[in-house]
Write an enzyme that holds these catalytic residues in place. Structure first.
Site, PDB file in Angstrom:
ATOM      1  N   THR A 141       0.930  -1.190  -0.231  1.00  0.00           N
ATOM      2  CA  THR A 141      -0.262  -0.091  -0.183  1.00  0.00           C
ATOM      3  C   THR A 141       0.776   1.436   0.211  1.00  0.00           C
ATOM      4  O   THR A 141       0.331   2.295  -0.258  1.00  0.00           O
ATOM      5  CB  THR A 141      -0.842   0.051   1.213  1.00  0.00           C
ATOM      6  OG1 THR A 141      -0.156  -0.369   2.340  1.00  0.00           O
ATOM      7  CG2 THR A 141      -2.063  -0.916   1.092  1.00  0.00           C
ATOM      8  N   SER A 188      32.622  -5.412   4.939  1.00  0.00           N
ATOM      9  CA  SER A 188      31.458  -6.047   5.410  1.00  0.00           C
ATOM     10  C   SER A 188      31.789  -7.393   5.923  1.00  0.00           C
ATOM     11  O   SER A 188      32.656  -8.292   5.626  1.00  0.00           O
ATOM     12  CB  SER A 188      30.596  -6.415   4.353  1.00  0.00           C
ATOM     13  OG  SER A 188      29.695  -7.670   4.647  1.00  0.00           O
ATOM     14  N   GLY A 202      12.499 -11.009   3.879  1.00  0.00           N
ATOM     15  CA  GLY A 202      11.412 -10.021   4.065  1.00  0.00           C
ATOM     16  C   GLY A 202      11.409  -9.205   5.229  1.00  0.00           C
ATOM     17  O   GLY A 202      10.386  -8.415   5.481  1.00  0.00           O
ATOM     18  N   SER A 233      13.657  -6.722   5.614  1.00  0.00           N
ATOM     19  CA  SER A 233      14.381  -5.398   5.238  1.00  0.00           C
ATOM     20  C   SER A 233      15.572  -5.185   5.700  1.00  0.00           C
ATOM     21  O   SER A 233      16.077  -4.182   6.300  1.00  0.00           O
ATOM     22  CB  SER A 233      13.314  -4.339   5.308  1.00  0.00           C
ATOM     23  OG  SER A 233      13.704  -3.611   4.361  1.00  0.00           O
ATOM     24  N   SER A 243      17.917  -4.671   3.882  1.00  0.00           N
ATOM     25  CA  SER A 243      18.739  -3.243   3.085  1.00  0.00           C
ATOM     26  C   SER A 243      18.307  -2.256   3.726  1.00  0.00           C
ATOM     27  O   SER A 243      19.007  -1.133   3.848  1.00  0.00           O
ATOM     28  CB  SER A 243      18.358  -3.584   1.663  1.00  0.00           C
ATOM     29  OG  SER A 243      16.868  -3.391   1.508  1.00  0.00           O
ATOM     30  N   GLU A 299      17.300   2.819  -3.088  1.00  0.00           N
ATOM     31  CA  GLU A 299      16.881   1.623  -3.630  1.00  0.00           C
ATOM     32  C   GLU A 299      16.412   1.903  -5.094  1.00  0.00           C
ATOM     33  O   GLU A 299      16.628   1.186  -6.038  1.00  0.00           O
ATOM     34  CB  GLU A 299      15.401   1.322  -2.934  1.00  0.00           C
ATOM     35  CG  GLU A 299      15.704   0.632  -1.684  1.00  0.00           C
ATOM     36  CD  GLU A 299      16.232  -0.549  -1.322  1.00  0.00           C
ATOM     37  OE1 GLU A 299      16.287  -1.511  -2.201  1.00  0.00           O
ATOM     38  OE2 GLU A 299      16.794  -1.008  -0.434  1.00  0.00           O
ATOM     39  N   ASP A 358       9.813   0.576   4.711  1.00  0.00           N
ATOM     40  CA  ASP A 358      10.712   0.086   5.286  1.00  0.00           C
ATOM     41  C   ASP A 358      11.756   0.913   6.028  1.00  0.00           C
ATOM     42  O   ASP A 358      12.147   0.886   7.256  1.00  0.00           O
ATOM     43  CB  ASP A 358      11.534  -1.000   4.350  1.00  0.00           C
ATOM     44  CG  ASP A 358      10.794  -2.007   3.596  1.00  0.00           C
ATOM     45  OD1 ASP A 358       9.448  -2.170   4.027  1.00  0.00           O
ATOM     46  OD2 ASP A 358      11.218  -2.658   2.790  1.00  0.00           O
TER      47      ASP A 358
HETATM   48  C1  GLA Z   1       9.007  -3.979   0.226  1.00  0.00           C
HETATM   49  C2  GLA Z   1       9.120  -2.523   0.087  1.00  0.00           C
HETATM   50  C3  GLA Z   1       8.291  -1.870   0.699  1.00  0.00           C
HETATM   51  C4  GLA Z   1       6.667  -2.224   0.490  1.00  0.00           C
HETATM   52  C5  GLA Z   1       6.557  -3.833   0.912  1.00  0.00           C
HETATM   53  C6  GLA Z   1       5.495  -4.430   0.543  1.00  0.00           C
HETATM   54  O1  GLA Z   1       9.418  -4.436   1.623  1.00  0.00           O
HETATM   55  O2  GLA Z   1      10.463  -2.151   0.285  1.00  0.00           O
HETATM   56  O3  GLA Z   1       8.268  -0.423   0.306  1.00  0.00           O
HETATM   57  O4  GLA Z   1       6.072  -1.971  -0.639  1.00  0.00           O
HETATM   58  O5  GLA Z   1       7.767  -4.674  -0.030  1.00  0.00           O
HETATM   59  O6  GLA Z   1       4.450  -3.962   1.598  1.00  0.00           O
END
Ligand code: GLA
Length: 384
Positions: free
Chosen positions: A35, A67, A122, A124, A126, A158, A170
């Protein structure tokens, strides 16, 4: 040896000095998926897994970074043509460049960093890396850019240096995260509200399918384009629609013949999801976790059948959660692999985890990983 000692030791052996510690976090998202690039709501929080870095200004015009996790070092200049090849280093380079574009000062620095946020799950990793460096550079060079700008620096990294046309969720969560609170963010107005989250009698747990989808970034960008096409079609009839989140469900029906059936399904999911976040906010205010959980299942259905960002393993985990009477369960984050997020009653937790491990291993040949969610602080200087 703990992570900070390891980083410090490496820093001293490479550069002969010491620097300051900075850290930032990965994130979860309770609800509001895909969203954030549609002007809708998201409901993330930072977690106790992230990136920690020691950084010091080095008085040159070169950045040197190492790293620990990849056991690789790079050195690069700060002009556009100096972009390094290693993907992890491109995030750091991108953050430097995006800071400079916003008139922040950046000169040479040395860095050693390591992370404990699982890659490709998933969560994040990054954004955690981007926010750590955006925050550190802002502090070390006394740029005084505000926190929104720091999140934007990560997002633009990104877009411009990694090729993922992500939304702001994120990086926002990673910069603004606060211990014990989820954050409801309106990605259109950037208004946000902290929601203390301590659901008595329940746990939030992530079950990681360990699936990493190779084409996730191109598939992600395609989803975004579908949404933009649907919004543009609706806007012809309703000029007030700037983002898909501005559209009513009925308005989508009006353009059914004008857009592809695939774009229609993607848009149908997003319009439903925008409303679900609001329903979940209300339910949380009432302490009504049954409704929160039911919305999570609905989101999973939409992400799987309409938005098509789930996979066999994640659908399997979701069904299993239902069978085990888990209150809510869904694929979390961008999708195409990674974790499900599960809201589970304390007394059902052990049985669910045991069943998830056994049944998943029987079906897919390996156990999923399990992470308890601890909602934590985002980007910060580490003092002790
Ligand atoms: C990734 C993207 C976010 C978001 C999600 C889905 O994590 O980096 O910006 O769009 O997917 O909600």
């Amino acid at each position: 040896m703990d992570l900070k000692n390891k980083i410090q030791e490496k820093f001293t052996s490479l550069y002969g000095t010491a620097g300051e510690f900075f850290s930032s976090a990965g994130r979860i998202n309770l609800i509001g998926e895909h969203t954030d690039y549609n002007g809708g709501y998201v409901f993330p929080g930072a977690i106790d897994k992230g990136i920690t870095a020691m950084i010091a200004v080095n008085g040159t015009d070169k950045v040197r970074a190492y790293s620990i996790d990849y056991d690789e070092s790079v050195e690069f200049g700060l002009n556009e043509e100096d972009a390094p090849k290693q993907s992890w280093a491109r995030y750091i380079f991108g953050v430097c460049r995006e800071t400079i574009k916003r008139e922040g000062k950046v000169s040479g620095f040395d860095a050693v960093f390591a992370g404990d946020v699982p890659l490709g799950a998933g969560l994040s990793s990054s954004a955690a890396l981007e926010s750590t460096f955006a925050f550190a550079i802002n502090t070390l060079f006394k740029n005084e850019l505000d926190k929104f700008t720091l999140a934007k620096i990560g997002q633009s990294t990104e877009h411009n240096y990694v090729g993922v046309m992500c939304g702001i969720m994120d990086q926002f969560a990673s910069v603004f995260g606060k211990k014990g609170s989820l954050i409801r963010l309106n990605t259109k107005t950037m208004e946000y509200k902290y929601f203390p989250f301590n659901p008595e009698g329940y746990k939030l747990v992530l079950v990681d399918s360990c699936v990493k989808h190779e084409l996730a970034s191109s598939a992600y960008n395609e989803r975004r384009l579908s949404c933009e096409r649907a919004a543009a079609a609706i806007k012809k009839n309703h000029p007030e629609v700037d983002f898909l989140s501005d559209a009513k469900r009925l308005w989508l029906d009006e353009v059914r013949e004008e857009i592809s059936s695939e774009d229609f399904l993607r848009a149908e999911y997003v319009i439903g999801e925008v409303q679900r976040v609001l329903d979940v906010s209300d339910a949380l205010e009432r302490g009504d976790y049954e409704t929160v959980g039911e919305m999570m299942y609905q989101t999973h259905f939409g992400l799987s059948k309409l938005y098509e960002v789930s996979c066999e393993e994640l659908d399997f985990l979701n069904k299993l959660a239902r069978k085990c009477d888990v209150t809510g369960s869904r694929v979390m984050g961008g999708g195409f692999g990674g974790c499900t997020i599960n809201l589970v009653k304390d007394e059902l937790y052990d049985a669910f985890i045991a069943e998830a491990k056994t049944k998943f291993a029987e079906r897919f040949g390996h156990e999923p990983k399990v992470y308890d969610v601890v909602i934590s602080d985002g980007a910060r200087v580490l003092v002790d």
